[in-house]
Scaffold this active site. Structure first.
Site, mmCIF file in Angstrom:
data_model
loop_
_atom_site.group_PDB
_atom_site.id
_atom_site.type_symbol
_atom_site.label_atom_id
_atom_site.label_comp_id
_atom_site.label_asym_id
_atom_site.label_seq_id
_atom_site.Cartn_x
_atom_site.Cartn_y
_atom_site.Cartn_z
ATOM 1 N NE ARG A 1 -56.230 -17.126 106.088
ATOM 2 C CZ ARG A 1 -55.545 -17.727 107.183
ATOM 3 N NH1 ARG A 1 -55.916 -17.523 108.254
ATOM 4 N NH2 ARG A 1 -54.769 -18.645 106.891
ATOM 5 C CG ASP B 1 -45.639 -19.917 97.422
ATOM 6 O OD1 ASP B 1 -45.048 -19.306 97.927
ATOM 7 O OD2 ASP B 1 -45.479 -21.292 97.240
ATOM 8 C CB VAL B 2 -44.610 -14.387 98.460
ATOM 9 C CG1 VAL B 2 -45.875 -13.660 98.243
ATOM 10 C CG2 VAL B 2 -44.666 -14.833 99.858
ATOM 11 C CE1 TYR C 1 -44.134 -16.043 112.272
ATOM 12 C CE2 TYR C 1 -43.842 -15.094 114.465
ATOM 13 C CZ TYR C 1 -44.601 -15.129 113.287
ATOM 14 O OH TYR C 1 -45.662 -13.961 112.951
ATOM 15 C CB ALA C 2 -37.868 -16.539 116.567
ATOM 16 C CE LYS D 1 -43.233 -12.678 110.926
ATOM 17 N NZ LYS D 1 -43.503 -12.253 109.411
HETATM 18 P P1 NAP Z 1 -52.979 -15.120 108.826
HETATM 19 O O1 NAP Z 1 -54.286 -14.787 109.378
HETATM 20 O O2 NAP Z 1 -52.583 -16.505 108.915
HETATM 21 O O3 NAP Z 1 -52.936 -14.526 107.155
HETATM 22 C C1 NAP Z 1 -51.598 -14.944 106.465
HETATM 23 C C2 NAP Z 1 -51.985 -14.861 105.169
HETATM 24 O O4 NAP Z 1 -50.756 -14.960 104.461
HETATM 25 C C3 NAP Z 1 -52.970 -15.989 104.737
HETATM 26 O O5 NAP Z 1 -54.100 -15.506 103.918
HETATM 27 C C4 NAP Z 1 -52.282 -16.868 103.984
HETATM 28 O O6 NAP Z 1 -52.622 -17.676 103.150
HETATM 29 C C5 NAP Z 1 -51.366 -16.114 103.398
HETATM 30 N N1 NAP Z 1 -50.029 -16.545 102.869
HETATM 31 C C6 NAP Z 1 -49.377 -17.922 103.594
HETATM 32 N N2 NAP Z 1 -48.220 -18.334 102.880
HETATM 33 C C7 NAP Z 1 -48.086 -17.722 101.843
HETATM 34 C C8 NAP Z 1 -47.511 -17.549 100.440
HETATM 35 N N3 NAP Z 1 -46.403 -18.329 100.310
HETATM 36 N N4 NAP Z 1 -47.746 -16.482 99.543
HETATM 37 C C9 NAP Z 1 -49.035 -15.857 99.645
HETATM 38 N N5 NAP Z 1 -49.575 -15.737 100.790
HETATM 39 C C10 NAP Z 1 -49.451 -16.479 101.770
HETATM 40 O O7 NAP Z 1 -51.843 -14.233 109.676
HETATM 41 P P2 NAP Z 1 -51.878 -12.680 110.244
HETATM 42 O O8 NAP Z 1 -52.110 -12.998 111.888
HETATM 43 O O9 NAP Z 1 -52.649 -11.769 109.534
HETATM 44 O O10 NAP Z 1 -50.359 -12.385 110.179
HETATM 45 C C11 NAP Z 1 -49.911 -11.599 108.947
HETATM 46 C C12 NAP Z 1 -48.218 -11.389 109.154
HETATM 47 O O11 NAP Z 1 -48.235 -10.501 110.392
HETATM 48 C C13 NAP Z 1 -47.616 -12.629 109.129
HETATM 49 O O12 NAP Z 1 -46.262 -12.149 108.523
HETATM 50 C C14 NAP Z 1 -47.453 -12.947 110.522
HETATM 51 O O13 NAP Z 1 -46.252 -13.596 110.804
HETATM 52 C C15 NAP Z 1 -47.354 -11.357 111.327
HETATM 53 N N6 NAP Z 1 -47.596 -11.400 112.575
HETATM 54 C C16 NAP Z 1 -48.818 -11.804 113.029
HETATM 55 C C17 NAP Z 1 -48.814 -11.446 114.666
HETATM 56 C C18 NAP Z 1 -50.417 -11.878 115.091
HETATM 57 O O14 NAP Z 1 -50.189 -11.815 116.200
HETATM 58 N N7 NAP Z 1 -51.360 -12.246 114.198
HETATM 59 C C19 NAP Z 1 -48.055 -11.162 115.337
HETATM 60 C C20 NAP Z 1 -46.703 -10.679 114.894
HETATM 61 C C21 NAP Z 1 -46.492 -11.053 113.440
HETATM 62 P P3 NAP Z 1 -53.416 -19.235 103.542
HETATM 63 O O15 NAP Z 1 -54.400 -19.048 104.477
HETATM 64 O O16 NAP Z 1 -54.005 -19.675 102.385
HETATM 65 O O17 NAP Z 1 -52.289 -19.879 104.274
#
Ligand code: NAP
Length: 251
Positions: free
Chosen positions: A14, A61-62, A152-153, A156
């Site tokens: 997603r 799980d990565v 998280y910070a 990242k």
């Molecule tokens: P998201 O909607 O929560 O999607 C993250 C996906 O990663 C989920 O499907 C989750 O699975 C999966 N995941 C979690 N742990 C995992 C693991 N150990 N192994 C494999 N998959 C795993 O997040 P997003 O907003 O799309 O974010 C994607 C990336 O962008 C992340 O690295 C996030 O930190 C970064 N990011 C996001 C934002 C933002 O504003 N959204 C901003 C800056 C950076 P589950 O649903 O089963 O947990």
């Protein structure tokens, strides 16, 4: 047009990962859609296939070394040798430092840093052999510091150092390594932040938009477009970069 490659996108069930997987498929690549369970990847895979692309679902799980190794074996068997890797999987476990548990620290560092390490280490074997590779690591504007996100910070910001180091080590094999640091992107992850803050999501999105120079929050496709640029064959001289995709400058 880029040559067709085998790409892996983690956390692609997603949000940003799903948009990146779709975009790479639209760009002509075969995509391993990887997330915690294979079933959770079905929607992304179905949508890629419906648009005429090639994709498989991979559960792993990565942060688990054995699971990563098994994932690479099945990707190699089903699709071929991967030469594009997008380390996107992520979680948040926000809390102020004095309330943050050790488990929440370890979980976040584990998925983002250990996960990117294990996936990249496994992927570089294929990339060095082929003399071509593209790794894109998802950082965040939170790398600059964000209240309630010490874990998280740190993860990242760590991703940024990891990216630059891999760029130095792997460049001579035709492998580029870059990082994207998204600002506020509308996904389930930011919806969870709204829930934690006790603010309705729409209201929080409006608040954020009012502080962003382009006057809107980001969408997953804003990030997938940047990924598409970094992995393009013609981007081979762009490496070790951190691109903030945040609707304006950040420092
Ligand atoms: P998201 O909607 O929560 O999607 C993250 C996906 O990663 C989920 O499907 C989750 O699975 C999966 N995941 C979690 N742990 C995992 C693991 N150990 N192994 C494999 N998959 C795993 O997040 P997003 O907003 O799309 O974010 C994607 C990336 O962008 C992340 O690295 C996030 O930190 C970064 N990011 C996001 C934002 C933002 O504003 N959204 C901003 C800056 C950076 P589950 O649903 O089963 O947990």
């Amino acid at each position: 047009m880029s040559t067709e490659r085998i790409a892996i996108v983690t956390g692609a069930a997603r949000g940003i990962g799903a948009a990146v997987a779709q975009r790479l498929a639209d760009d002509g690549h075969a995509v391993a859609v990887l997330d915690l369970t294979a079933e959770s990847c079905d929607a992304t895979v179905d949508s890629i296939r419906a648009a005429g692309g090639r994709a498989i679902a991979v559960g792993a799980d990565v942060s688990n070394e054995e699971a990563v190794s098994a994932a690479f074996s099945s990707i190699e068997a089903e699709l071929g040798h991967p030469t594009i890797l997008i380390n996107n999987a992520g979680i948040i476990r926000d809390n102020f430092l004095f309330k943050m548990t050790t488990n929440d620290w370890d979980a976040v560092i584990g998925v983002h840093l250990r996960g990117a390490f294990l996936m990249s280490k496994a992927a570089q074997k294929y990339m060095t052999k082929q003399g071509f590779g593209r790794i894109v690591n998802m950082s965040s504007s939170s790398a600059l510091g964000n209240r309630g996100q010490a874990n998280y910070a740190a993860a990242k910001a760590g991703i940024q150092g990891f990216t630059k180091t891999l760029a130095l080590e792997l460049g001579k094999f035709g492998i580029t390594v870059n990082s994207i640091a998204p600002g506020y992107i509308q996904t389930d992850m930011t919806a969870a932040t709204a829930e934690r803050l006790g603010t309705p999501f729409e209201q929080l999105l409006d608040q954020w938009a009012s502080q962003i120079p382009v006057a809107r929050v980001g969408q997953p496709d804003d990030i997938s477009n940047a990924v598409s640029f970094f992995v393009d064959d013609r981007s081979g001289f762009v490496s070790g970069q951190i691109l903030y995709v945040a609707g304006g400058p950040l420092d």
